[in-house]
Scaffold this active site. Structure first.
Site, mmCIF file in Angstrom:
data_model
loop_
_atom_site.group_PDB
_atom_site.id
_atom_site.type_symbol
_atom_site.label_atom_id
_atom_site.label_comp_id
_atom_site.label_asym_id
_atom_site.label_seq_id
_atom_site.Cartn_x
_atom_site.Cartn_y
_atom_site.Cartn_z
ATOM 1 N N CYS A 277 -17.016 -13.518 -8.912
ATOM 2 C CA CYS A 277 -17.839 -13.664 -7.719
ATOM 3 C C CYS A 277 -17.626 -12.460 -6.810
ATOM 4 O O CYS A 277 -16.494 -12.139 -6.465
ATOM 5 C CB CYS A 277 -17.449 -14.939 -6.980
ATOM 6 S SG CYS A 277 -18.218 -15.084 -5.365
ATOM 7 N N GLU B 154 -65.274 -22.774 -3.319
ATOM 8 C CA GLU B 154 -65.498 -21.972 -2.115
ATOM 9 C C GLU B 154 -64.413 -20.908 -2.021
ATOM 10 O O GLU B 154 -63.311 -21.104 -2.542
ATOM 11 C CB GLU B 154 -65.425 -22.872 -0.875
ATOM 12 C CG GLU B 154 -64.010 -23.288 -0.568
ATOM 13 C CD GLU B 154 -63.907 -24.575 0.233
ATOM 14 O OE1 GLU B 154 -64.048 -24.491 1.442
ATOM 15 O OE2 GLU B 154 -63.679 -25.635 -0.375
ATOM 16 N N CYS C 157 -15.792 -13.621 -3.342
ATOM 17 C CA CYS C 157 -14.424 -14.129 -3.213
ATOM 18 C C CYS C 157 -13.545 -13.748 -4.401
ATOM 19 O O CYS C 157 -12.338 -14.021 -4.383
ATOM 20 C CB CYS C 157 -14.420 -15.645 -3.037
ATOM 21 S SG CYS C 157 -14.882 -16.568 -4.514
ATOM 22 N N TYR D 191 -63.348 -26.344 6.403
ATOM 23 C CA TYR D 191 -63.496 -26.700 4.983
ATOM 24 C C TYR D 191 -62.892 -28.048 4.623
ATOM 25 O O TYR D 191 -62.943 -28.466 3.468
ATOM 26 C CB TYR D 191 -62.906 -25.614 4.084
ATOM 27 C CG TYR D 191 -61.465 -25.270 4.369
ATOM 28 C CD1 TYR D 191 -60.449 -26.159 4.086
ATOM 29 C CD2 TYR D 191 -61.126 -24.033 4.919
ATOM 30 C CE1 TYR D 191 -59.132 -25.840 4.347
ATOM 31 C CE2 TYR D 191 -59.813 -23.696 5.174
ATOM 32 C CZ TYR D 191 -58.820 -24.610 4.892
ATOM 33 O OH TYR D 191 -57.523 -24.293 5.159
ATOM 34 N N ASP E 18 -58.050 -15.846 3.516
ATOM 35 C CA ASP E 18 -56.662 -15.456 3.739
ATOM 36 C C ASP E 18 -56.404 -15.347 5.239
ATOM 37 O O ASP E 18 -56.443 -14.272 5.819
ATOM 38 C CB ASP E 18 -56.399 -14.111 3.049
ATOM 39 C CG ASP E 18 -54.910 -13.817 2.949
ATOM 40 O OD1 ASP E 18 -54.103 -14.721 3.222
ATOM 41 O OD2 ASP E 18 -54.561 -12.682 2.594
ATOM 42 N N CYS F 221 -14.645 -19.940 -1.360
ATOM 43 C CA CYS F 221 -15.582 -18.832 -1.322
ATOM 44 C C CYS F 221 -16.344 -18.866 -0.007
ATOM 45 O O CYS F 221 -17.059 -19.824 0.275
ATOM 46 C CB CYS F 221 -16.554 -18.943 -2.497
ATOM 47 S SG CYS F 221 -17.807 -17.660 -2.493
ATOM 48 N N LYS G 81 -56.466 -18.178 -8.058
ATOM 49 C CA LYS G 81 -56.100 -16.945 -7.363
ATOM 50 C C LYS G 81 -56.619 -15.704 -8.083
ATOM 51 O O LYS G 81 -56.638 -15.652 -9.315
ATOM 52 C CB LYS G 81 -54.567 -16.839 -7.248
ATOM 53 C CG LYS G 81 -53.921 -17.934 -6.408
ATOM 54 C CD LYS G 81 -54.414 -17.853 -4.978
ATOM 55 C CE LYS G 81 -53.494 -18.564 -4.008
ATOM 56 N NZ LYS G 81 -52.264 -17.866 -3.715
ATOM 57 N N CYS H 175 -20.000 -19.209 -9.206
ATOM 58 C CA CYS H 175 -18.677 -18.906 -8.685
ATOM 59 C C CYS H 175 -17.868 -20.194 -8.692
ATOM 60 O O CYS H 175 -18.345 -21.238 -8.273
ATOM 61 C CB CYS H 175 -18.817 -18.367 -7.263
ATOM 62 S SG CYS H 175 -17.309 -18.483 -6.290
ATOM 63 N N LYS I 247 -61.288 -18.815 -0.896
ATOM 64 C CA LYS I 247 -60.064 -19.184 -0.190
ATOM 65 C C LYS I 247 -59.775 -18.091 0.838
ATOM 66 O O LYS I 247 -59.403 -16.978 0.473
ATOM 67 C CB LYS I 247 -58.902 -19.302 -1.170
ATOM 68 C CG LYS I 247 -57.624 -19.802 -0.539
ATOM 69 C CD LYS I 247 -56.566 -20.061 -1.606
ATOM 70 C CE LYS I 247 -55.392 -20.865 -1.049
ATOM 71 N NZ LYS I 247 -54.726 -20.184 0.053
#
Length: 703
Positions: free
Chosen positions: A427, A124, A430, A234, A128, A451, A322, A445, A126
Site C-alpha cells: 500500500c 427527441e 501505509c 419534455y 445538454d 492505514c 448517446k 491494502c 437530448k
DNA sequence: GAGCCTCGAGTTCC
DNA sequence: CTCGAGGCTC
C-alpha cells in the site's frame, strides 16, 4: 404529557404539526434575525426533533414550509432545498444500435408484447443543459427546483422567473402541474456571454452547459435576468389530473400551455424509425445552434409506462441514445495509486491536460491491474491486448460525457525503453501488504484502520450526504480534522463539541475559512445528527457489501437498533436462527451476511461501534406504509402461467405494495397466485392451507 | 451452472 | 458513469 410519536393518529399528527410549524418558525426568526433566542436550545431541539419524527412517520402531511426543508444549507449554497414530490430520475444509456434493440426487447419481454406487434415510442433530442422542475398551482408558477440528486434539488424560483421561455402563468392546465425540462444556452448567446465576461475581466465559461448552470444558480436573480437562457419542456412530475394517454399528446398539451417543446420530437412506430430519426438528428446536430448529446426514446403509451415502472434510479420505459464521444490524444505523465475506504488500490492516470468535449481533463481512471495490462476480468484482451505505460500516447474520451477514460494506446509512439507498469505489492499510503484475492480484480491494502487513507475514507463515507450528512463537515474538513488528531473515528465527531467546548470554537475560528458562525453551525449540525434513522447508521458504518439499498432493506427488516444489533450478535457463529433469518432476507446472501456479522463480532470494529452508538438516538424504521394495500408484509408466490401481466411485472407490482415475492411455497407463504399449469406449488399450498388465488382474484385484491 | 439484474465501490470535473 | 461482484432466476 406528549403522546409517543409512534402512537399518534393521523388527525392528532396533523393538529400537532400545525402547532409546531409556527412555533419553530418563530423560534428561528428570534434566533437568526433578532439574535435573541426566546426559547432555550434544548427546548428548540426537542420541538424540532418531534416535528421531524412526526413528519418522518406521516410524510404526506409534510408542510410546505416544513422546517425539515430548511435544515442547514441556506448559507452554504445560498438556495433552500426542495424535495421533489416525484423524484427526478436519470436515464439509462444506449451507445449503439444493438443497445436500442435490447431496450426494445427488454420492454417487450416485460410487457409480454410479441416481436410482431407494434410498439411505438417518442424520440427527441437530448438537450445538454440542466434539468429543472417547474411547479404550477392554479396556473401560477410557484416553484422552480433544480434536479439536485434527484430526490432533493435547489429552489431557484426567483431566477426561473427571469427566463423568458418559462411561462409565469398558464391556463387550461391541471390544478397542480409540475413541468420538467431543460434549461440551456444557445451557441450564439454563449459566445456573446464569454465576450462580455472577457471585457469585464470575469472568468470564462468552458461550455454552454456550464454557462447555463452558472447563470441559473446566480444568487442575484438580476444577473440571471441578463443571461439569455432558454427552456424546453419534455416531461412532468406531480399532476393533479392526467395530461393525456400518450407521451406525444402530453407534449402537445405542454405546447398548448405555452411551453417551448423541441420541434424534432417525433413519434416512431418501431426501432427502425427510432434509429432513422437518430441519424437525422445527428446530421442536423451542428446546425441546431444549441448543444445536444443524444436522442431520448420513451414508450409512447403512458399506461404502458406505468406498467413498466422504475428500477432503482431509472425508468424502464425510457433510454438516452448517446452520440459517440469526442476523442482526444494526450500523454500519460504518471500513474498514481489511490486507496479507497475498503482498502482498494485504484490506479489513476495523470494526463498532460487536454480538452475533451469542452472540458480540460487531467486525470483518468485505470480501474485495476488487469485494465492497465490490457485484459478484462475474464482474461480477454481489451484494446487488443495493448497495455498502458507511463509516457504512452493515448486517446481519451469522457464516458457518458462525464468520466474520462483511456480508450487506446498508440504503440507506434511508444518510447523504445519503456517498461510495462508494475502494479504495487504494498500500500503506497501505509506500506502494508496489498493482497489480490484469487478471482478478484482489485488489490486491497491489508492495513485496515492502521492505514490513514482507509481511516480517512471511512470517515468521509460516514459524514457523506447519503449517510450521516453532517452539514459543514465535508471531505476537506474530515481530512484536516483527521490530520490534526481531532477525529480518528466516527465517535470522535460527537465528542468534538464536548471535548473542546468553547475552546474548539476558538480554534476553529482561527482556522482559515472558519468563522464563529460556521463553527457554531457545525456543532449544531453534529448535535442534530445524533438522531439518526437506522438505515443511515447501518450504511454509514461502511461495512463491505452493505450499501445504501441493502442498509435500507436491513433497517426495514429489523426496525430498531436493539433488534438489529442483537440479531447480529446472536449470529456470530454463522449459524442459528438469527443467522438463518438474516440469510433469508431478500437481497442478503452469504457474503453480505458474513460481512455484517463479522463486523459486529470483530473486536476492533465492535469497540468503535459501541463508542459511537452511545452518542446516538437511533430512529426506528418502518416498512413503506403502503396506504390501502392489502398485501403489505405478505409473502406472495406466483406460479403457473400469468396471462394478464408477466412474472417480472407482477413481482414489481407486489413489491411496490409492500409484499415480498418468493419463489417457493413454505409455511411462511401467505398467498399463492396460481395461473394455468400450476402444479406442485399449488398442491403444496393447499396442503399447508395457504390461500390460493387466481390471477383475476389477485388483480382485484390489489386494485 | 449460466446468465441476468441490481447494487456497491470507485472515479472526474464543474 | 463504469466495472465487478453478489444475489437470484431459470
Amino acid at each position: 404529557m406528549e403522546i409517543e410519536v409512534d402512537l399518534l393518529t393521523k388527525e392528532q399528527a396533523k393538529a400537532e404539526l400545525q402547532r409546531l410549524v409556527p412555533a419553530l418558525a418563530a423560534a428561528d426568526i428570534a434566533y437568526h434575525q433578532k439574535d435573541s433566542p426566546e426559547i432555550s436550545d434544548a427546548e428548540y431541539d426537542a420541538l424540532k426533533r418531534r416535528y421531524l419524527a412526526i413528519e418522518a412517520r406521516f410524510p404526506d402531511l409534510k408542510h410546505e414550509d416544513s422546517p425539515s426543508q430548511k435544515v442547514g444549507a441556506p448559507v452554504a449554497s445560498g438556495f433552500s432545498k426542495v424535495k421533489h414530490a416525484v423524484a427526478m430520475m436519470s436515464l439509462g444509456n444506449a451507445f449503439d444500435d444493438e443497445d436500442v434493440f435490447e431496450f426494445d426487447d427488454r420492454i417487450r419481454k416485460f410487457l409480454n408484447i410479441p416481436a410482431g406487434k407494434s410498439l411505438s415510442y417518442t424520440a427527441e433530442p437530448k438537450i445538454d443543459g440542466l434539468s429543472l422542475s417547474l411547479r404550477y398551482e392554479s396556473g401560477r408558477l410557484v416553484q422552480a427546483a433544480t434536479r439536485g440528486d434527484g430526490e432533493t434539488g435547489e429552489n431557484v424560483t426567483e431566477n426561473a422567473l427571469t427566463v423568458r421561455d418559462i411561462p409565469k402563468e398558464i391556463s387550461g392546465a391541471p390544478e397542480v402541474l409540475e413541468v420538467r425540462g431543460e434549461v440551456y444556452m444557445s451557441h450564439d448567446d454563449f459566445a456573446q456571454l464569454n465576450v462580455d465576461q472577457l471585457a469585464n475581466e470575469d472568468k470564462l465559461f468552458a461550455n454552454p452547459r456550464n454557462a447555463a448552470a452558472g447563470s441559473l444558480r446566480q444568487l442575484d436573480s438580476g444577473i440571471t435576468k441578463t443571461r439569455a437562457l432558454h427552456f424546453f419542456a419534455y416531461a412532468w412530475g406531480e399532476l393533479s389530473a392526467p395530461l393525456a394517454t400518450t407521451q406525444a399528446a402530453a407534449i402537445d398539451h405542454l405546447t398548448e400551455f405555452g411551453f417551448s417543446t423541441n420541434p424534432l420530437t417525433k413519434t416512431c412506430v418501431n426501432t427502425g424509425e427510432l434509429l432513422e430519426h437518430f441519424r437525422d438528428i445527428e446530421a442536423k446536430r451542428a446546425l441546431l445552434g444549441y448543444d445536444i448529446d443524444g436522442v431520448v426514446y420513451k414508450v409512447n403509451d403512458l399506461g404502458l409506462q406505468e406498467r413498466l415502472g422504475y428500477r432503482t434510479n431509472t425508468p424502464r420505459w425510457a433510454i438516452a441514445h448517446k452520440f459517440p464521444a469526442e476523442m482526444a490524444s494526450t500523454v500519460i505523465e504518471d500513474i498514481e495509486i489511490q486507496v479507497g475506504r475498503t482498502g482498494a488500490l485504484s490506479p489513476v492516470a495523470r494526463l498532460k491536460p487536454v480538452t475533451v468535449g469542452g472540458v480540460v481533463v487531467s486525470n483518468a481512471t485505470l480501474h485495476n491491474e488487469d485494465y492497465i495490462a490490457g485484459r478484462d476480468s475474464n482474461g480477454q484482451p481489451i484494446r487488443e491486448g495493448r497495455d498502458i505505460r507511463i509516457g504512452d500516447w493515448v486517446t481519451v474520451y469522457r464516458a457518458g460525457d462525464v468520466i474520462p477514460k483511456v480508450k487506446d494506446v498508440d504503440i507506434s509512439r511508444r518510447a523504445k525503453d519503456s517498461k510495462p507498469y508494475e502494479f504495487p505489492k504494498k500500500c503506497p499510503e501505509c506500506g502494508s501488504d496489498a493482497i489480490r484475492e484469487e478471482g478478484e480484480a482489485v488489490s486491497r491494502c491489508t492495513g485496515g484502520l492502521i492505514c490513514p487513507a482507509q481511516a480517512v475514507e471511512k470517515l468521509k463515507h460516514f459524514v457523506s450526504r447519503t449517510a450521516f450528512n453532517i452539514e459543514g463537515l465535508g471531505a476537506k474538513q474530515v481530512e484536516t480534522f483527521y490530520a490534526d488528531g481531532w477525529v480518528q473515528e466516527p465517535a470522535d465527531i460527537f465528542t468534538l463539541p464536548v471535548r473542546y467546548g468553547d475552546g474548539s470554537l476558538q480554534q476553529l475560528k482561527n482556522r482559515e475559512g472558519w468563522g464563529a458562525k460556521s463553527a457554531e453551525k457545525l456543532f449544531s449540525a453534529i448535535k442534530e445528527r445524533q438522531n439518526i434513522p437506522l438505515n443511515r447508521l447501518i450504511f454509514g458504518l461502511g461495512i463491505r457489501h452493505v450499501g445504501e439499498s441493502s442498509a435500507m432493506t436491513l433497517a426495514r427488516h429489523y426496525g430498531s437498533w436493539p433488534n438489529f444489533s442483537s440479531a447480529m450478535e446472536n449470529a456470530r457463529d454463522h449459524s442459528g436462527a438469527d443467522w438463518d433469518a438474516l440469510n433469508a432476507i431478500d437481497g442478503v446472501g452469504a457474503v453480505m451476511a458474513a460481512a455484517l456479522v463479522d463486523y459486529f463480532h470483530q473486536e476492533q470494529t465492535r469497540a468503535a461501534l459501541d463508542r459511537l452508538v452511545q452518542h446516538l438516538r437511533i430512529e426506528t424504521v418502518r416498512p413503506p406504509s403502503v396506504e390501502g394495500s392489502k398485501v403489505v408484509g405478505k409473502t406472495i408466490v406466483f406460479t403457473g402461467t400469468l396471462e394478464k401481466v408477466t412474472r417480472a411485472e407482477a413481482k414489481a407490482k407486489a413489491e411496490s405494495l409492500g409484499a415480498k415475492v418468493s419463489g417457493s411455497v413454505s409455511a411462511k407463504t401467505d398467498i399463492v397466485v396460481a395461473g394455468p399449469g400450476a402444479g406442485s406449488k399449488r398442491k403444496k399450498a393447499e396442503e399447508l392451507g395457504v390461500e390460493v388465488l387466481s390471477e383475476d382474484e389477485w388483480i382485484s385484491l390489489i386494485a
